[in-house]
Scaffold this motif. Structure first.
Motif, mmCIF file in Angstrom:
data_model
loop_
_atom_site.group_PDB
_atom_site.id
_atom_site.type_symbol
_atom_site.label_atom_id
_atom_site.label_comp_id
_atom_site.label_asym_id
_atom_site.label_seq_id
_atom_site.Cartn_x
_atom_site.Cartn_y
_atom_site.Cartn_z
ATOM 1 N N ILE A 26 0.851 -1.191 0.000
ATOM 2 C CA ILE A 26 0.000 0.000 0.000
ATOM 3 C C ILE A 26 0.887 1.241 0.000
ATOM 4 O O ILE A 26 1.591 1.518 0.974
ATOM 5 C CB ILE A 26 -0.944 0.008 1.223
ATOM 6 C CG1 ILE A 26 -1.781 -1.274 1.274
ATOM 7 C CG2 ILE A 26 -1.839 1.251 1.194
ATOM 8 C CD1 ILE A 26 -2.567 -1.455 2.573
ATOM 9 N N ALA A 72 -10.602 -1.784 -0.676
ATOM 10 C CA ALA A 72 -10.054 -0.477 -0.320
ATOM 11 C C ALA A 72 -11.046 0.232 0.593
ATOM 12 O O ALA A 72 -12.213 0.390 0.228
ATOM 13 C CB ALA A 72 -9.805 0.342 -1.588
ATOM 14 N N CYS A 76 -6.897 3.961 -2.939
ATOM 15 C CA CYS A 76 -5.566 3.393 -2.725
ATOM 16 C C CYS A 76 -4.710 3.461 -3.973
ATOM 17 O O CYS A 76 -5.211 3.347 -5.093
ATOM 18 C CB CYS A 76 -5.674 1.914 -2.321
ATOM 19 S SG CYS A 76 -6.352 1.631 -0.692
#
Length: 166
Positions: A26, A72, A76
């Motif tokens: 991420i 999400a 993201c």
């Protein structure tokens, strides 16, 4: 070996029943991994924000359908990598192998602590430990998601936060 991917809020990275093909790092945003029981209740397994990895290790390693959804929670930006490319990186670059070993050890310790907390601590102690370990999550995820992660109801979490645990 990494590919850039964007997910909009509530968009799936992985859906239950699919075989997980990639891990993701991420870059920005927040994600959650969860299962849904036969009554339709969500059970949050993992939360992740910037600099965290997400994926269903069991599914990607055994090539079996996932029991989980990963979506999400915020918009993201991700870097994704396949399991085969991960193995290739480990073979080619010893420092990546060492880094992954350290990450695996930290993940194992965190999972062990969470399991112990879940089976041995009262709701107020679990919450206090969560706030101490993951203070950034408090602003990123709503209370019902945090309650699910802690294995308590949102009503219990509300009482804990008010300091009136029964």
């Amino acid at each position: 070996m990494f590919f850039f991917k964007r997910l909009k809020k509530r968009q799936y990275f992985l859906q239950q029943g699919e075989v997980c093909g990639h891990f993701c790092f991420i870059v920005s945003g927040a994600m959650r991994q969860y299962s849904i029981d036969e009554k339709g209740a969500e059970h949050v397994i993992q939360l992740g924000i910037e600099n965290w990895w997400m994926g269903d290790r069991e599914s990607i390693v055994t090539l079996t359908p996932s029991k989980y959804n990963i979506d999400a929670w915020e918009n993201c930006q991700l870097l994704t990598i396949s399991h085969a490319d991960t193995i290739s990186l480990l073979d080619q670059i010893p420092s990546v192998r060492k880094m992954l070993q350290i990450m695996e050890e930290k993940n194992s310790i965190a999972n062990q602590k969470r399991l112990n907390s879940t089976i041995s601590l009262a709701a107020d102690s679990r919450y206090a430990e969560f706030v101490k370990e993951y203070p950034n999550f408090m602003q990123r995820f709503p209370q019902h998601i945090i309650a699910s992660y802690l294995g308590i109801t949102k009503e219990t979490l509300s009482r804990v936060r008010r300091g009136t645990v029964l």
